[in-house]
Design an enzyme around this catalytic site. Structure first.
Site, PDB file in Angstrom:
ATOM      1  N   THR A  33       0.815  -1.216   0.000  1.00 39.97           N
ATOM      2  CA  THR A  33       0.000   0.000   0.000  1.00 39.97           C
ATOM      3  C   THR A  33       0.849   1.266   0.000  1.00 39.97           C
ATOM      4  O   THR A  33       2.025   1.245   0.353  1.00 39.97           O
ATOM      5  CB  THR A  33      -0.934   0.018   1.226  1.00 39.97           C
ATOM      6  N   ASP A  34       0.196   2.364  -0.364  1.00 37.25           N
ATOM      7  CA  ASP A  34       0.847   3.662  -0.285  1.00 37.25           C
ATOM      8  C   ASP A  34       0.468   4.315   1.044  1.00 37.25           C
ATOM      9  O   ASP A  34      -0.134   3.667   1.906  1.00 37.25           O
ATOM     10  CB  ASP A  34       0.478   4.536  -1.491  1.00 37.25           C
ATOM     11  N   LEU A  35       0.784   5.560   1.211  1.00 32.95           N
ATOM     12  CA  LEU A  35       0.526   6.248   2.481  1.00 32.95           C
ATOM     13  C   LEU A  35      -0.957   6.344   2.835  1.00 32.95           C
ATOM     14  O   LEU A  35      -1.311   6.493   3.990  1.00 32.95           O
ATOM     15  CB  LEU A  35       1.126   7.651   2.465  1.00 32.95           C
TER      16      LEU A  35
END
Length: 154
Positions: A29-31
């Site tokens: 995942t990203d932030l």
């Protein structure tokens, strides 16, 4: 006493489609907690590799034997909905076309009944010098059998 983990369970064919499960981990995942766009391609690649292995297409032996290797020559992907941390995803792959030196595979990534991503991949078999080459003997037959829902010749 050490508990022994269960054996690895790969994907499986369900009719003409190959099913491969993926769990979304934090590293995917990203932030914002949404799967980073390039990771959908990784999930699809793992599913295609598993499909070929189950079908008896030994990519490693072909590469190490000097016959050649697969390379993606065309890719179209559409992102419809985001996958999120800890989602249980299903990558469904179907063979759409078989040619002498290439194969076209359609793939969908699902979370339950919801389609998150879909794509089409064309992979060409290349010689060690990087030129298109006919697939090794029997591979096109295996892809055709998969596409037609026939028993895979092993």
């Amino acid at each position: 006493m050490v508990d022994v983990p269960p054996p690895f369970i790969p994907g499986a064919f369900v009719g003409t489609a190959h099913h491969y499960r993926v769990r979304v981990y934090f590293e995917d995942t990203d932030l914002s907690g949404i799967v980073y766009h390039a990771n959908y391609l990784r999930y699809m690649e793992r599913a295609r590799s598993d499909m070929l292995r189950i079908a008896g297409i030994d990519q490693r032996a072909a590469m190490e034997g000097g016959e050649g290797t697969w390379a993606v020559t065309d890719l179209a992907i559409r992102y419809r909905r985001p996958a999120k941390l800890d989602d249980d995803l299903l990558v469904v792959s179907t063979v759409e076309a078989v040619r002498g030196a290439s194969v076209v595979i359609a793939q969908r990534i699902l979370r339950g009944p919801d389609e998150l991503t879909n794509g089409h991949v064309t992979a060409a078999f290349l010689s060690p010098e990087g030129r298109p080459r006919r697939q090794p003997a029997g591979w096109a037959d295996r892809f055709t059998a998969i596409m037609n829902g026939e028993t895979i010749p092993c």
